[in-house]
Design an enzyme around this catalytic site. Structure first.
Site, PDB file in Angstrom:
ATOM      1  N   ASN A  42      13.185   3.740   2.307  1.00  0.00           N
ATOM      2  CA  ASN A  42      12.045   4.575   2.666  1.00  0.00           C
ATOM      3  C   ASN A  42      12.413   6.049   2.487  1.00  0.00           C
ATOM      4  O   ASN A  42      13.563   6.465   2.706  1.00  0.00           O
ATOM      5  CB  ASN A  42      11.489   4.276   4.061  1.00  0.00           C
ATOM      6  CG  ASN A  42      12.508   4.179   5.166  1.00  0.00           C
ATOM      7  OD1 ASN A  42      13.697   3.976   4.920  1.00  0.00           O
ATOM      8  ND2 ASN A  42      12.075   4.315   6.393  1.00  0.00           N
ATOM      9  N   GLU A  44      10.874   9.685   3.526  1.00  0.00           N
ATOM     10  CA  GLU A  44       9.878  10.361   4.363  1.00  0.00           C
ATOM     11  C   GLU A  44       9.608  11.788   3.868  1.00  0.00           C
ATOM     12  O   GLU A  44      10.275  12.286   2.957  1.00  0.00           O
ATOM     13  CB  GLU A  44      10.349  10.342   5.820  1.00  0.00           C
ATOM     14  CG  GLU A  44      10.461   8.895   6.309  1.00  0.00           C
ATOM     15  CD  GLU A  44      10.768   8.747   7.776  1.00  0.00           C
ATOM     16  OE1 GLU A  44      11.229   9.719   8.410  1.00  0.00           O
ATOM     17  OE2 GLU A  44      10.541   7.637   8.292  1.00  0.00           O
ATOM     18  N   CYS A  53       7.399   3.731   1.669  1.00  0.00           N
ATOM     19  CA  CYS A  53       8.200   2.668   2.287  1.00  0.00           C
ATOM     20  C   CYS A  53       9.239   2.127   1.302  1.00  0.00           C
ATOM     21  O   CYS A  53       9.085   2.234   0.078  1.00  0.00           O
ATOM     22  CB  CYS A  53       7.314   1.502   2.702  1.00  0.00           C
ATOM     23  SG  CYS A  53       6.217   1.845   4.081  1.00  0.00           S
ATOM     24  N   GLU A  55       9.891  -0.941   0.499  1.00  0.00           N
ATOM     25  CA  GLU A  55       9.363  -1.997  -0.377  1.00  0.00           C
ATOM     26  C   GLU A  55       8.680  -1.397  -1.594  1.00  0.00           C
ATOM     27  O   GLU A  55       8.892  -1.830  -2.728  1.00  0.00           O
ATOM     28  CB  GLU A  55       8.342  -2.860   0.384  1.00  0.00           C
ATOM     29  CG  GLU A  55       8.914  -3.612   1.557  1.00  0.00           C
ATOM     30  CD  GLU A  55       8.864  -2.826   2.865  1.00  0.00           C
ATOM     31  OE1 GLU A  55       9.026  -1.585   2.837  1.00  0.00           O
ATOM     32  OE2 GLU A  55       8.666  -3.453   3.908  1.00  0.00           O
ATOM     33  N   CYS A  86       4.618  -3.326   5.944  1.00  0.00           N
ATOM     34  CA  CYS A  86       3.345  -2.772   6.410  1.00  0.00           C
ATOM     35  C   CYS A  86       2.205  -3.284   5.528  1.00  0.00           C
ATOM     36  O   CYS A  86       2.427  -3.878   4.469  1.00  0.00           O
ATOM     37  CB  CYS A  86       3.393  -1.242   6.407  1.00  0.00           C
ATOM     38  SG  CYS A  86       3.157  -0.497   4.782  1.00  0.00           S
ATOM     39  N   CYS A  89       2.195  -2.056   1.850  1.00  0.00           N
ATOM     40  CA  CYS A  89       3.210  -2.719   1.015  1.00  0.00           C
ATOM     41  C   CYS A  89       2.808  -4.159   0.712  1.00  0.00           C
ATOM     42  O   CYS A  89       3.045  -4.658  -0.388  1.00  0.00           O
ATOM     43  CB  CYS A  89       4.580  -2.664   1.672  1.00  0.00           C
ATOM     44  SG  CYS A  89       5.251  -0.994   1.678  1.00  0.00           S
TER      45      CYS A  89
HETATM   46  N1  THU Z   1       8.774   1.465   6.771  1.00  0.00           N
HETATM   47  C1  THU Z   1       9.235   0.873   5.629  1.00  0.00           C
HETATM   48  O1  THU Z   1       9.894   1.514   4.801  1.00  0.00           O
HETATM   49  N2  THU Z   1       8.954  -0.422   5.439  1.00  0.00           N
HETATM   50  C2  THU Z   1       8.358  -1.238   6.357  1.00  0.00           C
HETATM   51  O2  THU Z   1       8.240  -2.430   6.117  1.00  0.00           O
HETATM   52  C3  THU Z   1       7.882  -0.688   7.627  1.00  0.00           C
HETATM   53  C4  THU Z   1       7.959   0.796   7.754  1.00  0.00           C
HETATM   54  C5  THU Z   1       9.154   2.856   7.029  1.00  0.00           C
HETATM   55  C6  THU Z   1       8.090   3.896   6.933  1.00  0.00           C
HETATM   56  C7  THU Z   1       8.682   4.989   7.789  1.00  0.00           C
HETATM   57  O3  THU Z   1       9.592   5.762   6.996  1.00  0.00           O
HETATM   58  C8  THU Z   1       9.490   4.267   8.844  1.00  0.00           C
HETATM   59  O4  THU Z   1       9.690   2.958   8.339  1.00  0.00           O
HETATM   60  C9  THU Z   1       8.814   4.187  10.197  1.00  0.00           C
HETATM   61  O5  THU Z   1       7.526   3.740  10.075  1.00  0.00           O
END
Ligand code: THU
Length: 136
Positions: A42, A44, A53, A55, A86, A89
């Protein structure tokens, strides 16, 4: 590529996560039907909505290199819980197949396994666009 090895790749990718805001690193490893592995973390952003994310990072890397047939994706987040993809994704994944296996892992030894169809039932897919135009 065994399931354990794919989870290990996701754990490696998790180390690359850029997560100054959530401090919740996620890693993903996507195995293509041709046997290649694309990893993602991920990423940000100070403008939170621009976050990507793990994925989707892995999927977009694969697609941008010409791979569209996916066998399995392994996802690691919280080592004490199964981190589930999420909704965004899931939608991106289902575009490329309902039969992709989704592994949610705490570690290479402890994981759960689902299909995309199981985790996104009644999904909207390319099939739904077969009759364009809105008329019967
Ligand atoms: N996040 C992911 O990368 N994948 C997931 O399956 C769930 C959430 C990340 C997004 C964000 O950077 C952090 O987790 C918190 O939500």
């Amino acid at each position: 590529m065994t399931k354990k090895d794919l989870i290990k790749k996701a754990l490696e990718a998790q180390k690359m996560a850029y997560v100054p805001y959530s401090e919740f690193p996620v890693g993903a490893a996507l195995l293509t039907r041709s046997g290649k592995v694309y990893t993602g973390c991920n990423i940000e952003n100070a403008s939170f909505g621009a976050t990507n994310c793990a994925e989707r990072t892995a999927i977009f890397k694969a697609i941008s290199e010409g791979e569209k047939k996916f066998d399995t994706i392994a996802i690691v987040g919280d080592p004490k819980a199964f981190t589930s993809p999420c909704g965004i994704c899931r939608q991106v994944l289902v575009e490329f197949g309902l039969d992709t296996t989704v592994i949610l892992a705490k570690s290479p030894e402890e994981y759960q396994e689902f299909t995309m169809e199981e985790i996104l039932p009644l999904s909207f897919t390319p099939k739904d666009l077969e009759n364009k135009g809105g008329t019967a």
